[in-house]
Motif scaffolding. Structure first.
Motif, PDB file in Angstrom:
ATOM      1  N   GLY A   1       1.632   8.805   3.866  1.00 12.69           N
ATOM      2  CA  GLY A   1       1.354  10.173   3.449  1.00 12.69           C
ATOM      3  C   GLY A   1       2.590  10.907   2.978  1.00 12.69           C
ATOM      4  N   VAL A   2       3.777  10.419   3.367  1.00  7.78           N
ATOM      5  CA  VAL A   2       5.021  11.052   2.930  1.00  7.78           C
ATOM      6  C   VAL A   2       5.959  10.070   2.235  1.00  7.78           C
ATOM      7  CG1 VAL A   2       4.948  12.911   4.630  1.00  7.78           C
ATOM      8  CG2 VAL A   2       6.138  10.809   5.201  1.00  7.78           C
ATOM      9  N   ARG A   3       5.814   8.778   2.472  1.00 10.23           N
ATOM     10  CA  ARG A   3       6.718   7.795   1.862  1.00 10.23           C
ATOM     11  C   ARG A   3       6.093   7.176   0.629  1.00 10.23           C
ATOM     12  NH1 ARG A   3       6.016   1.857   4.555  1.00 10.23           N
ATOM     13  NH2 ARG A   3       7.422   1.333   2.868  1.00 10.23           N
ATOM     14  N   GLU A   4       6.848   6.981  -0.379  1.00  9.26           N
ATOM     15  CA  GLU A   4       6.452   6.236  -1.574  1.00  9.26           C
ATOM     16  C   GLU A   4       4.968   6.424  -1.912  1.00  9.26           C
ATOM     17  OE1 GLU A   4       8.951   2.250  -1.539  1.00  9.26           O
ATOM     18  OE2 GLU A   4       8.218   2.750   0.478  1.00  9.26           O
ATOM     19  N   LYS A   5       4.622   7.667  -2.195  1.00  7.97           N
ATOM     20  CA  LYS A   5       3.213   8.007  -2.432  1.00  7.97           C
ATOM     21  C   LYS A   5       2.606   7.234  -3.590  1.00  7.97           C
ATOM     22  CE  LYS A   5       3.589  12.602  -0.448  1.00  7.97           C
ATOM     23  NZ  LYS A   5       3.427  14.043  -0.655  1.00  7.97           N
ATOM     24  N   SER A   6       3.417   6.830  -4.546  1.00 11.74           N
ATOM     25  CA  SER A   6       2.883   6.071  -5.682  1.00 11.74           C
ATOM     26  C   SER A   6       2.401   4.683  -5.248  1.00 11.74           C
ATOM     27  CB  SER A   6       3.934   5.929  -6.780  1.00 11.74           C
ATOM     28  OG  SER A   6       5.047   5.187  -6.316  1.00 11.74           O
ATOM     29  N   ILE A   7       2.910   4.190  -4.135  1.00 11.11           N
ATOM     30  CA  ILE A   7       2.498   2.887  -3.603  1.00 11.11           C
ATOM     31  C   ILE A   7       1.468   3.056  -2.490  1.00 11.11           C
ATOM     32  CG2 ILE A   7       3.279   0.813  -2.359  1.00 11.11           C
ATOM     33  CD1 ILE A   7       6.000   1.169  -3.768  1.00 11.11           C
ATOM     34  N   TYR A   8       1.721   3.994  -1.581  1.00  6.67           N
ATOM     35  CA  TYR A   8       0.939   4.085  -0.343  1.00  6.67           C
ATOM     36  C   TYR A   8      -0.018   5.274  -0.282  1.00  6.67           C
ATOM     37  CZ  TYR A   8       4.273   0.580   1.156  1.00  6.67           C
ATOM     38  OH  TYR A   8       5.032  -0.557   1.238  1.00  6.67           O
ATOM     39  N   GLY A   9      -0.010   6.132  -1.283  1.00 10.47           N
ATOM     40  CA  GLY A   9      -0.906   7.276  -1.287  1.00 10.47           C
ATOM     41  C   GLY A   9      -0.362   8.453  -0.509  1.00 10.47           C
TER      42      GLY A   9
ATOM     43  N   GLU B   1      -5.359  -9.708   8.590  1.00  7.57           N
ATOM     44  CA  GLU B   1      -4.121  -9.169   8.015  1.00  7.57           C
ATOM     45  C   GLU B   1      -4.484  -8.209   6.885  1.00  7.57           C
ATOM     46  OE1 GLU B   1      -0.184 -10.856   5.626  1.00  7.57           O
ATOM     47  OE2 GLU B   1      -1.483 -12.273   6.666  1.00  7.57           O
ATOM     48  N   VAL B   2      -3.904  -7.018   6.917  1.00  4.58           N
ATOM     49  CA  VAL B   2      -4.183  -5.994   5.905  1.00  4.58           C
ATOM     50  C   VAL B   2      -2.869  -5.472   5.338  1.00  4.58           C
ATOM     51  CG1 VAL B   2      -5.094  -3.656   5.552  1.00  4.58           C
ATOM     52  CG2 VAL B   2      -6.391  -5.289   6.914  1.00  4.58           C
ATOM     53  N   HIS B   3      -2.863  -5.258   4.040  1.00  3.43           N
ATOM     54  CA  HIS B   3      -1.734  -4.613   3.356  1.00  3.43           C
ATOM     55  C   HIS B   3      -2.286  -3.568   2.399  1.00  3.43           C
ATOM     56  CE1 HIS B   3       1.038  -7.533   4.941  1.00  3.43           C
ATOM     57  NE2 HIS B   3       0.159  -8.467   4.622  1.00  3.43           N
ATOM     58  N   ILE B   4      -1.719  -2.398   2.429  1.00  4.54           N
ATOM     59  CA  ILE B   4      -2.166  -1.309   1.565  1.00  4.54           C
ATOM     60  C   ILE B   4      -1.858  -1.625   0.104  1.00  4.54           C
ATOM     61  CG2 ILE B   4      -1.801   1.134   1.013  1.00  4.54           C
ATOM     62  CD1 ILE B   4      -1.224   1.492   4.088  1.00  4.54           C
ATOM     63  N   SER B   5      -0.658  -2.116  -0.156  1.00  3.78           N
ATOM     64  CA  SER B   5      -0.268  -2.455  -1.521  1.00  3.78           C
ATOM     65  C   SER B   5      -0.597  -3.929  -1.793  1.00  3.78           C
ATOM     66  CB  SER B   5       1.225  -2.209  -1.734  1.00  3.78           C
ATOM     67  OG  SER B   5       1.991  -3.131  -0.969  1.00  3.78           O
ATOM     68  N   ASN B   6      -0.593  -4.286  -3.057  1.00  4.08           N
ATOM     69  CA  ASN B   6      -0.755  -5.686  -3.431  1.00  4.08           C
ATOM     70  C   ASN B   6       0.612  -6.337  -3.314  1.00  4.08           C
ATOM     71  OD1 ASN B   6      -1.057  -8.173  -4.579  1.00  4.08           O
ATOM     72  ND2 ASN B   6      -2.094  -7.450  -6.414  1.00  4.08           N
ATOM     73  N   ILE B   7       0.824  -7.051  -2.225  1.00  4.50           N
ATOM     74  CA  ILE B   7       2.143  -7.628  -1.963  1.00  4.50           C
ATOM     75  C   ILE B   7       2.528  -8.665  -3.023  1.00  4.50           C
ATOM     76  CG2 ILE B   7       2.102  -7.121   0.502  1.00  4.50           C
ATOM     77  CD1 ILE B   7       1.341 -10.045   1.023  1.00  4.50           C
ATOM     78  N   TYR B   8       1.550  -9.204  -3.744  1.00 11.84           N
ATOM     79  CA  TYR B   8       1.835 -10.204  -4.765  1.00 11.84           C
ATOM     80  C   TYR B   8       2.231  -9.573  -6.101  1.00 11.84           C
ATOM     81  CZ  TYR B   8      -0.129 -13.006  -1.150  1.00 11.84           C
ATOM     82  OH  TYR B   8      -0.352 -13.582   0.067  1.00 11.84           O
ATOM     83  N   ALA B   9       2.101  -8.260  -6.206  1.00  7.86           N
ATOM     84  CA  ALA B   9       2.515  -7.552  -7.416  1.00  7.86           C
ATOM     85  C   ALA B   9       3.845  -6.832  -7.196  1.00  7.86           C
ATOM     86  CB  ALA B   9       1.442  -6.543  -7.821  1.00  7.86           C
TER      87      ALA B   9
ATOM     88  N   GLY C   1      -3.864  -4.806  -1.344  1.00  5.25           N
ATOM     89  CA  GLY C   1      -3.906  -4.155  -2.637  1.00  5.25           C
ATOM     90  C   GLY C   1      -5.039  -3.168  -2.832  1.00  5.25           C
ATOM     91  N   LEU C   2      -5.816  -2.894  -1.795  1.00  6.70           N
ATOM     92  CA  LEU C   2      -6.953  -1.993  -1.930  1.00  6.70           C
ATOM     93  C   LEU C   2      -6.716  -0.654  -1.249  1.00  6.70           C
ATOM     94  CD1 LEU C   2      -9.814  -4.591  -1.389  1.00  6.70           C
ATOM     95  CD2 LEU C   2      -8.784  -3.805  -3.533  1.00  6.70           C
ATOM     96  N   GLY C   3      -5.457  -0.347  -0.995  1.00  5.08           N
ATOM     97  CA  GLY C   3      -5.127   0.914  -0.343  1.00  5.08           C
ATOM     98  C   GLY C   3      -5.640   0.928   1.093  1.00  5.08           C
ATOM     99  N   MET C   4      -5.852   2.120   1.598  1.00  6.15           N
ATOM    100  CA  MET C   4      -6.329   2.261   2.973  1.00  6.15           C
ATOM    101  C   MET C   4      -7.722   1.668   3.144  1.00  6.15           C
ATOM    102  SD  MET C   4      -4.241   4.447   4.933  1.00  6.15           S
ATOM    103  CE  MET C   4      -3.546   6.077   4.830  1.00  6.15           C
TER     104      MET C   4
END
Length: 141
Positions: free
Chosen positions: A15-23, A95-103, A123-126
């Motif tokens: 919510g405060v860090r790297e919003k372009s990646i994590y929203g 295992e979940v990742h908000i960003s697409n770790i392969y991109a 890669g599907l966000g939250m």
């Protein structure tokens, strides 16, 4: 059904860090939405920036909950100890990742955890957390 969501390092800053990646939404806010959407699921949440605390939580809860949703953050790509902890417990782990770790950067393309988990959502966000809940809910009892 009891599910545990575990978030690793730096995910306390959602919510405060790297919003372009994590929203721009905090995880705590999103968790409240999940609890409202799934009132019959006992959703517990734990976050730590410390690898040993994540391992301790897996050991503590990994024999009693119906499933664990784990976003280990940067430890995904570095922690054999977390991988061993997943192997040691009986609760299934998604295992979940908000960003697409392969991109992203090439060092993020390898996960020490994936082979120990039921699956990987990235890669599907939250929304990945919700999809993991759906996975656990749709497993035969």
């Amino acid at each position: 059904m009891k599910l545990l969501i575990i978030n690793g390092p730096n995910l306390n800053l959602l919510g405060v860090r790297e919003k372009s990646i994590y929203g721009s939404e905090s995880f705590e806010n999103y968790l409240e939405k999940l609890k409202t959407r799934y009132p019959d699921v006992d959703l517990a949440y734990f976050q730590s920036n410390i690898e040993g605390e994540l391992i301790n939580k897996l050991h503590q809860e990994g024999f009693s909950v119906d499933g664990i949703i784990l976003n280990a953050g940067g430890y995904t790509h570095t922690s054999i100890a977390l991988a061993d902890a997943i192997s040691a417990i009986t609760s299934p782990v998604m295992e979940v990742h908000i960003s697409n770790i392969y991109a992203r950067e090439s060092f993020r393309h390898h996960s020490y955890l994936s082979s120990r988990c039921k699956g990987v959502i990235c890669g599907l966000g939250m929304e990945g957390y919700r999809l993991a809940i759906e996975y656990f809910l749709n497993q035969p009892k």
